[in-house]
Every structure is written in C-alpha cells, then in structure tokens.
Design a protein around this motif. Structure first.
Motif, PDB file in Angstrom:
ATOM      1  N   VAL A  20     -12.182 -10.466  45.044  1.00  0.00           N
ATOM      2  CA  VAL A  20     -12.022  -9.079  45.509  1.00  0.00           C
ATOM      3  C   VAL A  20     -12.907  -8.116  44.711  1.00  0.00           C
ATOM      4  O   VAL A  20     -13.313  -7.079  45.224  1.00  0.00           O
ATOM      5  CB  VAL A  20     -10.550  -8.593  45.543  1.00  0.00           C
ATOM      6  CG1 VAL A  20      -9.717  -9.453  46.446  1.00  0.00           C
ATOM      7  CG2 VAL A  20      -9.935  -8.484  44.196  1.00  0.00           C
ATOM      8  N   PHE A  50     -10.022 -16.138  51.233  1.00  0.00           N
ATOM      9  CA  PHE A  50     -10.818 -15.628  50.105  1.00  0.00           C
ATOM     10  C   PHE A  50     -12.094 -16.463  49.937  1.00  0.00           C
ATOM     11  O   PHE A  50     -12.835 -16.262  48.987  1.00  0.00           O
ATOM     12  CB  PHE A  50     -10.012 -15.713  48.802  1.00  0.00           C
ATOM     13  CG  PHE A  50      -8.869 -14.734  48.701  1.00  0.00           C
ATOM     14  CD1 PHE A  50      -8.977 -13.596  47.915  1.00  0.00           C
ATOM     15  CD2 PHE A  50      -7.677 -14.949  49.378  1.00  0.00           C
ATOM     16  CE1 PHE A  50      -7.925 -12.700  47.804  1.00  0.00           C
ATOM     17  CE2 PHE A  50      -6.611 -14.055  49.272  1.00  0.00           C
ATOM     18  CZ  PHE A  50      -6.742 -12.921  48.482  1.00  0.00           C
ATOM     19  N   CYS A  99     -14.292  -4.528  45.700  1.00  0.00           N
ATOM     20  CA  CYS A  99     -13.330  -3.505  45.262  1.00  0.00           C
ATOM     21  C   CYS A  99     -13.556  -3.244  43.774  1.00  0.00           C
ATOM     22  O   CYS A  99     -14.055  -4.113  43.065  1.00  0.00           O
ATOM     23  CB  CYS A  99     -11.887  -4.005  45.388  1.00  0.00           C
ATOM     24  SG  CYS A  99     -11.469  -4.626  46.997  1.00  0.00           S
ATOM     25  N   CYS A 148      -4.114  -8.889  45.454  1.00  0.00           N
ATOM     26  CA  CYS A 148      -5.457  -9.366  45.832  1.00  0.00           C
ATOM     27  C   CYS A 148      -5.576  -9.505  47.343  1.00  0.00           C
ATOM     28  O   CYS A 148      -6.619  -9.193  47.925  1.00  0.00           O
ATOM     29  CB  CYS A 148      -5.762 -10.694  45.147  1.00  0.00           C
ATOM     30  SG  CYS A 148      -6.027 -10.500  43.381  1.00  0.00           S
ATOM     31  N   LEU A 162      -8.294  -7.537  49.471  1.00  0.00           N
ATOM     32  CA  LEU A 162      -9.265  -8.232  50.325  1.00  0.00           C
ATOM     33  C   LEU A 162      -9.266  -7.636  51.727  1.00  0.00           C
ATOM     34  O   LEU A 162     -10.315  -7.320  52.290  1.00  0.00           O
ATOM     35  CB  LEU A 162      -8.908  -9.724  50.387  1.00  0.00           C
ATOM     36  CG  LEU A 162      -9.805 -10.576  51.262  1.00  0.00           C
ATOM     37  CD1 LEU A 162     -11.110 -10.885  50.520  1.00  0.00           C
ATOM     38  CD2 LEU A 162      -9.137 -11.892  51.664  1.00  0.00           C
ATOM     39  N   SER A 217     -10.507  -3.961  51.992  1.00  0.00           N
ATOM     40  CA  SER A 217     -11.967  -3.800  51.937  1.00  0.00           C
ATOM     41  C   SER A 217     -12.612  -4.357  53.199  1.00  0.00           C
ATOM     42  O   SER A 217     -13.602  -3.811  53.673  1.00  0.00           O
ATOM     43  CB  SER A 217     -12.557  -4.394  50.661  1.00  0.00           C
ATOM     44  OG  SER A 217     -12.291  -5.748  50.604  1.00  0.00           O
TER      45      SER A 217
END
Ligand SMILES: Cc1cc2nc3c(=O)[nH]c(=O)nc-3n(C[C@H](O)[C@H](O)[C@H](O)COP(=O)(O)OP(=O)(O)OC[C@H]3O[C@@H](n4cnc5c(N)ncnc54)[C@H](O)[C@@H]3O)c2cc1C
Length: 340
Positions: free
Chosen positions: A111, A58, A115, A16, A20, A23
């Motif tokens: 994410v 995040f 994604c 993840c 993250l 992207s």
C-alpha cells in the motif's frame, strides 16, 4: 487548511485492505500505524483459503507467501485434548501459515506504493469537525490534521471505535501463542478441543521445522476471572515447552452491533469493529473483507456526503457477518458431532 482525503488508523490487514481499495478508487490516503515496521502480532498465523484469496488482491500469490516464510497446508485435523492422538480430518480447501510480522509488513509495503504510510504514529484522538474529521497523533498537534473521512482499523485495542460507539458491541475471547522449534513438518493444522461447553481449543500450526502453538477460549466474559482463563490456556499447551507467550483479548462477533459508522464520515473495520469469527477465532478474512467494504463506503460518502451511504455500510456489515457466522456455526457443529 484544506481537508485531505481519508485517514486510516491502523496498518494491520483491515487498515491495509481499506488503504489498497481507497487508493484504487482514486482517494488520497494517509495510513497511521502506531508501531514501527515489522511489528510482532500475536496470532496463530493461519490464513484460511478465503484470506489467501483476498491477499492475492495485493499481488501476493503463492510465491510471495513462500518467500515471506510461509508454508501451505492442505488439511485440518481435529480431535479432543483428552483423547490425544485420535484425530479426524475435516474436508478443507487448505491455506497458508505465514508469520504475521512478515505478512503485515508485506501488505504495508504494497500500500505504501500508492498511499502515505506513517510509522510510529499512534492516533490519540479522532474527532468530527464541521467539514470532516480531525486526527491528532499527539496532544501537541493543536487542532490536528483535517481529513474528509476516516477509517478506524486499530485492532483489538478498540478505544477509538468504542468511544464513538462503533465497535460492534463484541463479546470477548482470549488467545495466546508461542513458537516451538524442532517440529516435524506436516502439511496439516492440528486443532484439539477441550470439553468446555464454551469453545476452547489448542492448536499446532507448523511452519517448516517450527510451529505456532497456542490456545484460545472463545466466549470469555470479562466478568469471569481473566487470570483464571489465561492460566487455563497456558496449562493446555504446557507440554510444548513454550518459553514466550503473547496474546490477549479477541473482540468476537456478538450479533448485537448495529452501527459501524459515525455521521461525520468515520467507519470502523476489522477487530476494532468486533467482527472476529466467534466460533473459530479466525479474524484475518473478516479484517480484509470489512476493510474493503469500508473503502467503498467512504468513497461513496466522499462523493456526496450523504449519510445514507454510511448507514448502508452498517447494514451490510450486519448482514454479511451474521450470515457468514451463522453458516460457520453449522459447519463447526457438524464437525463437533463427528467427534462424539
Ligand atoms: C493469539 C491469537 C491468535 C490468532 N490466530 C489467528 C489465526 O490463526 N488466523 C486468523 O485469521 N486470525 C487469528 N487471530 C485474529 C487475528 O489476529 C485478528 O483478527 C487480525 O489481526 C485483525 O486484523 P486488524 O487489522 O483488524 O487488527 P490488527 O492486526 O491488530 O492491526 C491493527 C493495527 O493498528 C495499529 N494501531 C492500534 N492502535 C493504533 C492507533 N491508535 N493509531 C495508529 N495505529 C494503531 C496496531 O499497531 C496494528 O498494527 C488471532 C488472534 C490472537 C490474539
């Protein structure tokens, strides 16, 4: 068929974090996760301060961790198993205990905004082709799906990274945990060490009225009897009345790894790269850190397909985690000395 952006194998903290950051760097990502949503992950559920800081990237702050069922702690108490009750408090910046099934799902949900996340998609094969990497989820996939690069973040079951020689040549630890109810909540974690010269301890990490209770042996060698090690760990926590244990092998940092990249544009991170802290067994910080490092390495590689960027990644992994775990060894040694 034209190659897509980057394939990420594994939707735990390492995968993840890689997704993250890829992207954010503008790279199209497909994240393959073998399990379904809300999979259970055997873990002590403890996020030390460095992991909490990385999880904030995040957009998950204190409020979100609380709503995931997490609870903060502000102290770690240490002691010896044989002198139960005599504990020392070690200076600690605190952290959170957050059930992993909820935490990992929250990371994947973040994410998935940027994604493509594919559940129930276990990558069976990953092989270099002339212009990148082919990913096969099942044997009936034909030539597989083509990507310009790949990041392996498939956790302790490191078959894919091992087959490419990028698993960090780890040593082995073994750890188990279960949950117990009816615990009086405290804001402190409890860690009790045995007298085994190899690091071995049991823990009790409270979350509200329950607690995550477990034990680990760090430095376990597969040559020894794994069954004996596991039986020893279970007997350490026998008094807690745990009905269901989960756990397994932890791939610990050995210092012997040299390469975490393959020349065709594949890098490894997290547990499958063998970077769990060998002194404490803590692996979430390393997973998040190395996932981010993998994203930057792959982004540079995709610009010019220059293998030097991948070699630099391997060098940085080697230097960063050697330094981190050398410092950690000193901290834990002085803590152990204070228990004598
Ligand atoms: C009992 C125990 C207690 C622990 N306690 C703590 C703790 O309290 N604090 C801490 O910081 N660390 C702890 N650790 C270590 C920590 O759990 C790991 O270091 C961390 O989960 C590593 O994250 P990861 O993303 O590398 O791997 P994982 O979290 O294992 O994620 C890997 C993901 O890849 C998926 N996957 C696997 N193979 C494939 C495939 N072929 N294709 C697609 N997907 C695949 C898996 O389903 C999984 O979702 C503990 C470990 C154990 C065993």
């Amino acid at each position: 068929m034209a190659a897509r952006g980057v394939a990420i194998v594994g939707g735990g903290p390492a995968g993840c974090s890689a997704a993250l950051h890829c992207s954010q760097l503008g790279i199209p990502v497909v994240l393959f996760e073998s399990r379904d949503r809300y999979r259970e992950k055997p873990c002590g559920d403890a996020l030390v301060a460095s992991a909490v800081a990385l999880i904030q990237r995040f957009g998950l702050g204190q409020e979100e961790l609380f709503s995931l069922g997490g609870r903060p702690f502000n102290e770690i108490r240490f002691g010896r198993v044989e002198s139960a009750g005599a504990h020392r408090s070690s200076p600690h910046p605190g952290g959170w205990v957050v059930p992993r099934a909820a935490l990992d799902q929250a990371l994947r949900d973040v994410v998935s905004r940027t994604c493509e996340v594919r559940y129930s998609s276990a990558v069976a094969e990953l092989f270099p082709n002339g212009s990148g990497v082919s990913v096969k989820v099942s044997q009936s996939d034909g030539m597989g799906e083509h990507f310009r690069a790949a990041i392996i973040a498939s956790g302790a079951a490191s078959r894919l990274s091992k087959s490419l020689g990028i698993d960090g040549a780890p040593t082995q630890g073994v750890a188990f945990r279960g949950y117990v109810e009816g615990v009086q909540h405290r804001n402190s974690l409890l860690v009790e060490l045995t007298s085994n010269p190899t690091m071995e301890y049991r823990w009790e990490f409270p979350i509200d009225a329950s607690a995550n209770v477990g034990a680990c042996l760090l430095g376990f060698s597969i040559g020894e009897s794994k069954g004996t090690a596991v039986a020893g760990l279970k007997s350490l926590v026998a008094g807690f009345g745990i009905t269901k244990f989960s756990g397994g092998v932890e791939p610990l940092w050995s210092g012997n790894g040299r390469r975490w990249h393959h020349a065709s544009g594949i890098v490894s991170c997290g547990d499958c790269a063998g970077i769990v802290d060998p002194i404490t067994g803590e692996g979430i910080t390393a997973a998040l850190m190395s996932g981010e490092m993998a994203a930057f390495a792959v982004a540079s590689y995709m610009e010019n397909r220059d293998i030097i960027t991948l070699e630099r990644f391997s060098m940085r992994i080697g230097e960063t985690f050697s330094a981190k775990y050398t410092a950690q060894k000193d901290i834990v040694s002085s803590m152990l000395a204070s228990l004598e």
